[in-house]
Design an enzyme around this catalytic site. Structure first.
Site, PDB file in Angstrom:
ATOM      1  N   THR A 156      -1.451  14.543  15.472  1.00  0.00           N
ATOM      2  CA  THR A 156      -1.990  13.342  16.123  1.00  0.00           C
ATOM      3  C   THR A 156      -3.306  13.725  16.803  1.00  0.00           C
ATOM      4  O   THR A 156      -4.339  13.751  16.169  1.00  0.00           O
ATOM      5  CB  THR A 156      -0.979  12.727  17.109  1.00  0.00           C
ATOM      6  OG1 THR A 156      -0.494  13.735  18.003  1.00  0.00           O
ATOM      7  CG2 THR A 156       0.193  12.108  16.359  1.00  0.00           C
ATOM      8  N   LYS A 182       3.358  20.273  15.505  1.00  0.00           N
ATOM      9  CA  LYS A 182       2.277  19.471  16.067  1.00  0.00           C
ATOM     10  C   LYS A 182       2.568  19.302  17.547  1.00  0.00           C
ATOM     11  O   LYS A 182       3.714  19.276  17.989  1.00  0.00           O
ATOM     12  CB  LYS A 182       2.147  18.119  15.380  1.00  0.00           C
ATOM     13  CG  LYS A 182       3.291  17.135  15.544  1.00  0.00           C
ATOM     14  CD  LYS A 182       3.341  16.313  16.807  1.00  0.00           C
ATOM     15  CE  LYS A 182       2.026  15.633  17.091  1.00  0.00           C
ATOM     16  NZ  LYS A 182       2.125  14.901  18.431  1.00  0.00           N
ATOM     17  N   THR A 193       5.823  15.687  23.422  1.00  0.00           N
ATOM     18  CA  THR A 193       5.328  15.157  22.153  1.00  0.00           C
ATOM     19  C   THR A 193       4.983  16.325  21.273  1.00  0.00           C
ATOM     20  O   THR A 193       3.833  16.681  21.089  1.00  0.00           O
ATOM     21  CB  THR A 193       4.096  14.257  22.327  1.00  0.00           C
ATOM     22  OG1 THR A 193       4.462  13.195  23.162  1.00  0.00           O
ATOM     23  CG2 THR A 193       3.668  13.659  21.010  1.00  0.00           C
ATOM     24  N   GLU A 278      -4.557  18.906  24.938  1.00  0.00           N
ATOM     25  CA  GLU A 278      -5.640  17.933  24.899  1.00  0.00           C
ATOM     26  C   GLU A 278      -6.736  18.291  25.903  1.00  0.00           C
ATOM     27  O   GLU A 278      -6.504  18.344  27.107  1.00  0.00           O
ATOM     28  CB  GLU A 278      -5.087  16.533  25.183  1.00  0.00           C
ATOM     29  CG  GLU A 278      -4.239  16.019  24.031  1.00  0.00           C
ATOM     30  CD  GLU A 278      -3.552  14.702  24.324  1.00  0.00           C
ATOM     31  OE1 GLU A 278      -3.108  14.072  23.357  1.00  0.00           O
ATOM     32  OE2 GLU A 278      -3.461  14.319  25.506  1.00  0.00           O
ATOM     33  N   ASN A 400      -6.921  10.454  26.491  1.00  0.00           N
ATOM     34  CA  ASN A 400      -5.792   9.586  26.771  1.00  0.00           C
ATOM     35  C   ASN A 400      -6.183   8.210  27.303  1.00  0.00           C
ATOM     36  O   ASN A 400      -5.366   7.293  27.321  1.00  0.00           O
ATOM     37  CB  ASN A 400      -4.836  10.274  27.748  1.00  0.00           C
ATOM     38  CG  ASN A 400      -4.055  11.358  27.045  1.00  0.00           C
ATOM     39  OD1 ASN A 400      -3.124  11.073  26.301  1.00  0.00           O
ATOM     40  ND2 ASN A 400      -4.454  12.601  27.241  1.00  0.00           N
TER      41      ASN A 400
END
Length: 405
Positions: A156, A182, A193, A278, A400
């Site tokens: 993602t 992932k 996640t 991220e 985000n």
């Protein structure tokens, strides 16, 4: 013994298709706009299975479905990115079952033996008109060389695919463990996640594989954090198809060697997820020793690794050890604050719960490393643990703030 370092797979067969008897494929079904978003991993023979799943009460239908699938033999794992199929009510469960059924029909296996995993935006209906034709194309594209493509299709916000393979010499012969994962954001202990799929051509009974996976999870995936959020969809699923003709039985020397190898693969994948957090520029490795017991060390290490203030200090290269001390004190771990010592790698910044003079330049060099070590002693107890996190940068907010778009 291990015959290769835990590293990205090399050659045509990589990651989950490195072990014998596995094929994979990826296609762009149209869930996402520009890149592959649907992957299929198939074992040539139904495999023993194990799984660990999110603790989030709002779990997606794929979690419950796959939790049931791994109680028996698993022939395939179907994974989509771009849509979590979570919080979609009864329709979400119906769509998940239809995805498993479509894959099963294309492969000629039972739907109950198809694990399903989804990742992406929550609360958006699955575009089944795109997904179902994509599944048909996946089945036709399966190949032993498809591992790398599958690892890309499950991403993602990841900036790079995550694959590993490891060969192990056992008393009866050589077996291989492969993996793909992932994970980049919404990552926190007790799963997040992140999706991880592990394959091996060893013959390992399901209950033994489950015990080994749970043990490895406790020291690897459940010791990482990016942002303190636990997702609705995460899972780690392991398959053992026995294609190498080498059996691993409980209580044997081979079982101990295999378990250690499995843990090393899990650790490599967990660290790869944190390193790709991220917006992250650095990984943070928090090692706590001297605790009363391992549980206390785990609590303390996780608290420091997930502290937003510690993470931002690392992002700014600020040797602010007071933030580490504050995170420890709020962690719930029991310790004597007057016994605490803190170091940035070899640079001691606090001792006996108080700051000590240190060379700011040396500390700055440590904070500029790719992996920043924060070393903590709580006293003279036997407990120790390591947790991994990453720094928190402005880029995390940018990613985000526009995730759906």
């Amino acid at each position: 013994m291990l015959t290769a370092a835990t590293q990205p797979g090399t050659g045509a067969r990589t990651g989950v298709t490195s072990p014998q008897g596995y094929r994979a494929a990826a296609v762009q079904a149209g869930i996402r706009k520009q890149r592959p978003d649907l992957a299929l991993l198939v074992s040539d023979v139904a495999a023993s299975a194990a799984g660990c799943f999110t603790t989030n009460l709002c779990a997606a239908p794929c979690v419950d479905w796959t939790r049931g699938a791994v109680r028996g033999k698993v022939s395939a794992i179907l994974v989509n990115s771009g849509n979590a199929n979570a919080c979609n009510g009864a329709q979400g469960a119906k769509d998940n079952a239809a995805m498993a059924a479509a894959a099963a029909a294309a492969l000629g296996v039972e739907a109950s033996g198809v694990a399903v995993a989804s990742t992406g935006v929550i609360g958006v209906p699955m575009p089944m008109a795109k997904v179902l034709p994509g599944i048909s194309r996946l089945a036709a594209a399966l190949s032993p060389e498809g591992g790398a493509a599958a690892a890309t299709a499950i991403m993602t916000t990841d900036t790079r695919p995550k694959e590993r393979s490891l060969a192990i010499n056992l008393t009866q012969g050589t077996v291989t463990i492969g993996a793909m994962a992932k994970g980049s954001g919404m990552v926190h202990p007790n799963l997040a996640t992140m999706l991880t799929f592990i394959t091996t051509d060893a013959a390992v009974p399901g209950p033994l594989l489950q015990a080994m996976l749970a043990q490895a999870m406790a020291r690897t995936f459940n010791m990482i954090t990016v942002d303190g959020d636990t997702s609705t969809n995460d899972m780690v699923v392991a398959l053992a198809n026995g294609a190498a003709g080498v059996a691993v039985g409980p209580g044997t020397e081979d079982a101990a060697v295999f378990a250690a190898a499995l843990e090393s693969v899990c650790l490599a994948m967990a660290q790869a997820i944190v390193a790709d957090g991220e917006g992250a520029q650095r990984t943070i490795a928090v090692t706590v020793s001297g605790a009363a017991d391992e549980g206390t060390a785990v609590i303390a290490a996780k608290a420091v690794a997930r502290s937003a203030l510690v993470k931002t200090a690392v992002a700014g290269g600020d040797a602010n050890w007071g933030r580490v001390m504050a995170a420890l004190g709020a962690s719930g771990a029991g310790f004597d604050p007057t016994q605490v010592a803190i170091g940035l790698g070899p640079v001691v910044v606090a001792r006996n719960g108080q700051g000590v003079p240190f060379a700011e330049l040396e500390a700055a060099r440590v904070l500029d490393l790719t992996v920043v070590p924060i070393v903590i002693s709580l006293g003279d107890g036997p407990g120790q643990a390591t947790a991994w996190g990453c720094d928190l940068t402005c880029e995390y907010v940018k990613i985000n703030a526009s995730y759906r778009s």
